[in-house]
Design an enzyme around this catalytic site. Structure first.
Site, PDB file in Angstrom:
ATOM      1  N   PHE A 235      22.364  28.142  -9.720  1.00 57.27           N
ATOM      2  CA  PHE A 235      21.791  27.071 -10.557  1.00 57.27           C
ATOM      3  C   PHE A 235      22.799  25.936 -10.579  1.00 57.27           C
ATOM      4  O   PHE A 235      23.979  26.167 -10.893  1.00 57.27           O
ATOM      5  CB  PHE A 235      21.577  27.544 -12.002  1.00 57.27           C
ATOM      6  CG  PHE A 235      21.215  26.416 -12.949  1.00 57.27           C
ATOM      7  CD1 PHE A 235      19.901  26.198 -13.329  1.00 57.27           C
ATOM      8  CD2 PHE A 235      22.194  25.546 -13.442  1.00 57.27           C
ATOM      9  CE1 PHE A 235      19.571  25.146 -14.186  1.00 57.27           C
ATOM     10  CE2 PHE A 235      21.864  24.492 -14.294  1.00 57.27           C
ATOM     11  CZ  PHE A 235      20.544  24.293 -14.668  1.00 57.27           C
ATOM     12  N   GLU A 236      22.351  24.757 -10.249  1.00 61.17           N
ATOM     13  CA  GLU A 236      23.199  23.568 -10.411  1.00 61.17           C
ATOM     14  C   GLU A 236      22.279  22.395 -10.645  1.00 61.17           C
ATOM     15  O   GLU A 236      21.245  22.284  -9.981  1.00 61.17           O
ATOM     16  CB  GLU A 236      23.973  23.232  -9.123  1.00 61.17           C
ATOM     17  CG  GLU A 236      25.105  24.138  -8.749  1.00 61.17           C
ATOM     18  CD  GLU A 236      25.797  23.697  -7.447  1.00 61.17           C
ATOM     19  OE1 GLU A 236      25.121  23.214  -6.516  1.00 61.17           O
ATOM     20  OE2 GLU A 236      27.019  23.860  -7.378  1.00 61.17           O
TER      21      GLU A 236
END
Ligand code: GDP
Ligand code: MN
Length: 348
Positions: A235-236
């Site tokens: 996740f970014e």
């Protein structure tokens, strides 16, 4: 007899109902997914959740990247699921493969050795290409050049709460450059010399090391050694212009030349995290406490009950990893001098 369902004017119609768009301006942003054709059903689950919990009201684009050509099934299914424009890109051979300065025999011996030591993905060539691509190239793909912001989505993730505002706009409004939802300690066997290479980078390019950075979060002895804390990069949400900056490119090129993507098994998570920790101001890194997320085997679930109810969350708060001893998130709160949410002690 009184029906408890309200009459639905579109009942019987098979055409999809397009949810009303959320008001407000849109950022120049896209979702980005690296995937193989065989990932189609796993990425479909992820897309469905991202759309249901957020993007159905925003219609941001979605860029899919692959080292091979996407097949018709992948394109058909993902185009149907995304509410914004779905775009498909092939990765340049130059960006997915061994650079010429890598000694193939040495790299093969490392894979054999890591295989014998049962290090996860230790014998994999493609996993190394993937980590190097995510570390140094995805943000320069021609399709990504059109955008300023990205949100990385992997197959088989879950989003457990409604997202009540636009995280891209939040990033822009609050001058954030990088964000995360889970953090943890990296498996040392995969990065034994990474910090040595980071130190030689800092000596060579002192101008790229920012005052007011998060060194304290990465090192417990003022930079001498790495404590292995990193943000989990599956996740970014981040700023592509930062990754395309001279500072980041110098950093990536320096690490790439050291050979650790192939002579060890450097992951893009510690590579991105160390970059963010050294080259951004600490205020430019954001923890999205209200984005509840799962990627095997860890969960981030908001600590406070009120938040979970307000956002219609379906995660089990007992699964929240934030206050576990293997998470680096408590250290992040300390670095940022943020007060921890009510009830965190009960999840330690
Ligand atoms: P893990 O999360 O570290 O276990 O690694 P994943 O298997 O989830 O891989 C990370 C991301 O890269 C996912 O989005 C995968 O779909 C993608 N990926 C991994 N290997 C390859 C590959 O060889 N080719 C392509 N096109 N994508 C890959
Ligand atoms: Mn994954």
């Amino acid at each position: 007899y009184q029906s408890n369902t309200s009459p639905n004017p579109s009942a019987g119609s098979h055409s999809a109902i397009s949810p009303a768009a959320a008001p407000g301006e849109r950022m120049n942003a896209t979702f980005v997914t690296l995937a193989r054709n065989s990932d189609v059903w796993e990425i479909s689950r992820s897309i469905r959740q991202v759309e249901d919990r957020f993007n159905r009201g925003y219609h941001y684009d979605w860029v899919f990247l692959n080292d091979a050509d996407f097949d018709d099934t992948f394109k058909k299914v993902t185009t149907a699921l995304t509410s914004g424009k779905a775009r498909y890109g092939k990765i340049d051979k130059e960006h997915w493969g061994f650079p010429d300065f890598i000694d193939q025999d040495k790299a093969a011996r490392v894979r054999e050795d890591m295989h014998n030591r049962k290090i996860i993905y230790g014998d994999s060539i493609s996993y190394r290409h993937m980590c190097r691509y995510e570390s140094g190239f995805f943000f320069r793909h021609p399709l990504l050049l059109e955008y300023e912001w990205y949100w990385r989505v992997e197959p088989s993730i879950e989003l457990f709460c409604d997202i009540a505002y636009d995280p891209f706009k939040f990033m822009a409004d609050h001058k954030k450059k990088y964000s995360f939802v889970l953090s943890l300690y990296e498996y040392v066997e995969t990065i034994p010399t990474l910090w040595d290479s980071v130190k030689s980078f800092m000596r060579k390019y002192p101008q790229h090391v920012t005052d007011g950075n998060s060194m304290e979060w990465l090192s417990d002895d003022g930079g001498e050694t790495y404590n292995h804390c990193h943000f989990w990069s599956n996740f970014e949400i981040g700023n592509l212009n930062w990754l395309r900056s001279q500072a980041y490119i110098d950093y990536f090129d320096h690490l790439d030349r050291e050979g650790g993507f192939f002579y060890e098994r450097w992951g893009d998570a510690p590579v991105h995290s160390i970059a963010a920790g050294l080259m951004l101001k600490k205020e430019e890194i954001h923890f999205f406490e209200d984005i509840a997320y799962y990627h095997v085997p860890f969960t981030h679930c908001p600590t406070e009950e009120k938040k979970r109810l307000d956002l219609k969350c379906h995660c089990n708060p007992n699964d929240n990893f934030d206050w576990n001893g293997y998470s680096c998130t408590a250290r992040f709160y300390d670095l940022q001098k943020m007060s921890k949410p009510n009830g965190f002690e009960k999840q330690m």
